[in-house]
Design an enzyme around this catalytic site. Structure first.
Site, mmCIF file in Angstrom:
data_model
loop_
_atom_site.group_PDB
_atom_site.id
_atom_site.type_symbol
_atom_site.label_atom_id
_atom_site.label_comp_id
_atom_site.label_asym_id
_atom_site.label_seq_id
_atom_site.Cartn_x
_atom_site.Cartn_y
_atom_site.Cartn_z
ATOM 1 C CE LYS A 179 1.557 4.447 -5.180
ATOM 2 N NZ LYS A 179 2.902 4.193 -5.700
ATOM 3 C CB SER A 194 5.789 2.148 -6.208
ATOM 4 O OG SER A 194 4.705 2.555 -5.420
#
Length: 599
Positions: A196, A393
């Site tokens: 991430k 996401s």
């Protein structure tokens, strides 16, 4: 206070002027509408032996970009066309006997169109060519994007002063951590997922190994598809194209012809003469008989007409970053899109829904609110997701509500991970003589302050929240995709995947574009041939735009792209725009790393 008064006054003036303008223009607008209605009463038509012209500099998006009031008044509307309109026009032209050829005009460069969208268009071009109609492509400077489409042509032509760029794909990342330190702006982050990387620009000066790995993998998949498709069209082995990219990269006209990248070197007037032989001379100043791809949208073709039906397949577009509330143009506001989703759920004529997602994600809370509405629809009718250039996401979060997911091989997806970004202004304030004192009734009463760094206790609380949201994300993916949670955790970690890899690991069901998703929705709803697709679109709010314009809000994007300094400034502005999206009530986000660019 001064800024508040200034904004209030500007709003009052803007509203007043808007009212005056609307009243003043009322009569003339009515006359204009009447004249327009009379002038457009006749159905547009084209002549036999016409050439369909596809200007490759036209930006292709899922929906038409919102037109600002200033653009509408000036007539300076950016060249753009919706993807489905491109696909339908190419299919229609394939069946239209009046269209004898297609001209791919690459002389103006390529628009802001990503590879997954281009990959949806390419099969439609191939189908046109296979129908026996000729495709001629011409360019001055062929970059990878326009060449990806142009290589389909029967004849690829390059200007004698032109070049072909074939040097591979790259992606740049900007880092701000030293600049933030220099100016005394502190940033603390919490995240889950080794990949991430959305927070890296704020805390690092280089890419993490994990981020470099995932970007390299994605670019490798996209480039592999590129050289495979181009190699098939040009009859050049993929390994030879790779060798050319590694050793040459940029080819002058004579070199491009010698390597088989183009068929001929010629000037535009010579190409126009060839098209004139195919079609005949055009009217007035037209060099050859032609119709633009955009203009062809208004042309009817009997063989292409589809009977209307009471059975609707609703197409809802989720395009942009996900934010709470109504959001702005170019964003997915949870309140705004949920109104559309409720409309299609309550419409008895709608038998199935295709949700087209083109989003890097955003607010985790807003994503969950949207997902809930999708789940409610799914209880009553099928929901099929079509992923565009990016559905990652938070974009993937909402996709988990679907019965079935389509993606292009070059779609950017996954990024199943969350993060929190906690800036503070303590140092920059103290360095400039500004200080705060806080009175509170509990140790955590000022938890959301930005005037000091978070304490270890507070960071632990935020980390706990991020962990909970991540765990919820994993559960939703596991349940939706019927994958054990432990396996989801292995393929998650915030990592981005190409659509091609996502299918292999079970994150998507099938490779295909929006038309494939629509056809599958009809099949899932058991509609046979008795159905029609209907797009749910929102009209632009010009009244708000008028007030914004009168408040003299700056639009940096209007800076010319031909100026390299302006272009880089625009990129920096878009990178920093992530800060405007950080409005989640919990401060937790499911968002891709910055403005992901491939060139």
């Amino acid at each position: 206070m001064r800024q508040f008064l200034k904004q209030t006054f500007a709003s009052l003036v803007g509203t007043l002027v808007a009212v005056i303008l609307l009243v003043a223009l009322g009569t003339s607008s009515l006359v204009f509408l009447i004249v327009a209605a009379v002038s457009t009463s006749e159905e547009p038509s084209i002549k036999n032996k016409s050439v369909l012209v596809f200007d490759l500099s036209t930006s292709i998006r899922d929906t038409e970009p919102p037109v600002s009031l200033g653009e509408a008044v000036s007539g300076d509307v950016p060249a753009a066309i919706p993807l489905r309109q491109v696909l339908q026009n190419l299919e229609k032209a394939t069946q239209d006997k009046r269209i004898v050829a297609l001209f791919l005009n690459g002389s103006n460069g390529i628009g802001n169109t990503d590879y997954a969208t281009l990959a949806e268009i390419r099969p439609a071009l191939e189908q046109f060519r296979e129908s026996g109609k000729k495709i001629i492509a011409y360019g001055v400077d062929w970059g990878e994007r326009e060449y990806y489409l142009g290589s389909v042509a029967d004849e690829v032509i390059l200007n004698p002063m032109g070049i072909v760029e074939m040097n591979g794909l790259s992606s740049e990342q900007v880092f701000f951590s030293q600049a933030l330190d220099k100016f005394g702006i502190g940033v603390q982050v919490i995240r889950v997922g080794r990949y991430k990387a959305a927070v890296e620009p704020f805390i690092q000066q280089t890419m993490s190994p994990e981020n470099r790995q995932q970007i390299a993998g994605l670019l490798g998949d996209l480039w592999g598809e590129f050289i495979a498709d181009v190699g098939t069209s040009r009859k050049i082995p993929a390994n030879k194209l790779q060798a050319l990219a590694n050793t040459k990269g940029i080819f002058l006209a004579s070199e491009a012809k010698a390597q088989g990248l183009v068929d001929r070197v010629a000037y535009f007037d010579e190409v126009a003469a060839e098209l004139r032989e195919i079609s005949g001379k055009g009217d007035d100043k037209q060099l050859f008989r032609k119709v633009s791809l955009e203009g062809y949208s208004d042309i009817s073709v009997k063989a292409f007409k589809q009977e209307s039906s009471q059975n609707k397949i609703a197409i809802v577009y989720a395009e942009g970053a996900i934010v709470g509330g109504r959001g702005e143009d170019g964003q997915i506001g949870s309140a705004r899109i949920n109104e559309q989703l409720r409309d299609v759920r309550e419409d008895e004529d709608v038998k199935a829904v295709v949700l087209r997602i083109n989003s890097p994600g955003g607010s985790a809370t807003a994503s969950e609110l949207i997902l809930r509405e999708i789940q409610l629809i799914r209880q009553e009718k099928p929901v099929i997701v079509s992923m565009g250039d990016v559905a990652a996401s938070g974009g993937y979060w909402i996709a988990t509500g679907a019965d079935y997911i389509f993606a292009e091989p070059s779609t950017i997806t996954g990024s199943i991970g969350v993060f929190g970004l906690l800036p503070n202004l303590e140092k920059i304030s103290n360095d400039n003589g500004v200080a705060w004192e806080i009175v509170k009734t509990g140790q955590l009463a000022d938890l959301d302050t930005v005037v000091r760094p978070k304490t270890p206790q507070e960071l632990a609380l935020y980390q706990r929240l991020v962990n909970q949201v991540y765990d919820l994300f994993l559960e939703k993916v596991a349940k939706s995709r019927n994958i054990p949670k432990e396996k989801v955790a292995q393929i998650a970690q915030g990592r981005i995947w190409s659509g091609q890899d996502a299918k292999q690991i079970g994150l998507v069901d099938e490779l295909g574009g929006i038309e494939s998703a629509i056809a599958y929705a009809a099949k899932k709803a058991e509609l046979d041939e008795d159905w029609e697709a209907e797009e749910y679109l929102e009209e632009a709010d010009w009244e708000r735009q008028l007030i914004d314009m009168l408040q003299e809000e700056a639009h940096i994007d209007s800076l010319t792209a031909s100026n390299p300094f302006s272009s880089e400034f625009n990129k920096l502005k878009k990178d920093l725009a992530i800060l405007q999206l950080l409005s989640d009530s919990k401060g937790v986000y499911a968002l891709l790393p910055f403005e992901f660019r491939i060139k």
